[in-house]
Scaffold this motif. Structure first.
Motif, PDB file in Angstrom:
ATOM      1  N   GLY A  14       0.789  -1.221   0.000  1.00  0.00           N
ATOM      2  CA  GLY A  14       0.000   0.000   0.000  1.00  0.00           C
ATOM      3  C   GLY A  14       0.819   1.269   0.000  1.00  0.00           C
ATOM      4  O   GLY A  14       0.281   2.362  -0.202  1.00  0.00           O
ATOM      5  N   ASP A  18       0.885  -1.726  -4.891  1.00  0.00           N
ATOM      6  CA  ASP A  18      -0.568  -1.758  -4.768  1.00  0.00           C
ATOM      7  C   ASP A  18      -1.002  -3.220  -4.665  1.00  0.00           C
ATOM      8  O   ASP A  18      -1.312  -3.861  -5.668  1.00  0.00           O
ATOM      9  CB  ASP A  18      -1.203  -1.091  -5.989  1.00  0.00           C
ATOM     10  N   ILE A  91       2.714   1.687  -6.415  1.00  0.00           N
ATOM     11  CA  ILE A  91       1.869   2.809  -6.027  1.00  0.00           C
ATOM     12  C   ILE A  91       2.280   4.003  -6.883  1.00  0.00           C
ATOM     13  O   ILE A  91       3.481   4.278  -7.078  1.00  0.00           O
ATOM     14  CB  ILE A  91       2.037   3.137  -4.531  1.00  0.00           C
TER      15      ILE A  91
END
Length: 218
Positions: A14, A18, A91
């Motif tokens: 996170g 992802d 991310i």
């Protein structure tokens, strides 16, 4: 006089990759195969746990007989690793940010609740292995986050003090771990979370593009 920030320590899931959907898919496949009935509410409760703790959590509610806890946990980890290799995506903005802070002279660390086996899988998939000066998994600590242990291990490997490091996190338990370790904290908050949950962070941003360590007043 304020301590100068010399290192950035990243959480992994996170924050760098992802992986939320990947973990959910792997856990659904593996745990349901041994008779666990997963619910969205309980899955949300387990999000911040280590893989070992998640496996224990489900075993206590839906005890299975055919496989050991270690076998089931390893199946989850192997499935996550496979999905990361196939589908893993960074991310947004993190690769550019990591390159920038490395050029600016910051040391870079990684402190994650995820199993140690997954760290090289993620870093190699994203092509950023060479940027990291120290890594640690809570798998090798007595407790995972919100315990500060994994952060303290990385800080020690970097040869720095906690007040010379800033942590980047995406969960309240991760922020708590970093603060307990004595670090400054940055929360990367996506639209799915209310900012109120991250009030303990020193800085809250929605995207790496908003973040410039050289201009932040710590």
């Amino acid at each position: 006089m304020k301590q100068k920030i010399e290192a950035v320590i990243f959480d992994m899931d996170g924050v760098i990759i992802d992986s939320e959907a990947i973990w959910k898919r792997a856990e659904q496949e593996v745990f349901s195969s041994v008779g666990v009935e997963l619910s969205p509410e309980l899955c949300e409760f387990t999000e911040a746990m280590t893989t070992a703790a998640v496996t224990q959590f489900w075993y206590e509610r839906f005890p299975w007989k055919e496989k050991s806890l270690a076998e089931v946990e390893n199946k989850v980890i192997e499935r996550v690793a496979g999905l990361i290799r196939q589908e893993g995506k960074a991310i947004d903005g993190v690769e550019r940010f990591i390159r920038k802070i490395k050029q600016q002279g910051y040391k870079i660390g990684l402190a994650t609740n995820s199993p140690a086996l997954l760290i090289p899988v993620v870093l190699e998939k994203l092509g950023i292995s060479d940027y990291f000066d120290a890594i640690a998994s809570a798998e090798h600590e007595q407790e995972g986050k919100p315990s500060p242990a994994v952060y303290l291990s990385v800080i020690e490997k970097l040869g720095l003090t906690p007040d010379a490091c800033v942590a980047i996190e995406d969960s309240p338990s991760g922020l708590m771990a970093a603060r307990k370790a004595g670090m400054k904290t940055i929360a990367i908050v996506n639209d799915a979370h209310a900012k109120a949950e991250f009030g303990i962070a020193d800085l809250i941003v929605n995207h790496y593009g908003e973040l410039d360590l050289k201009t932040e007043n710590y």
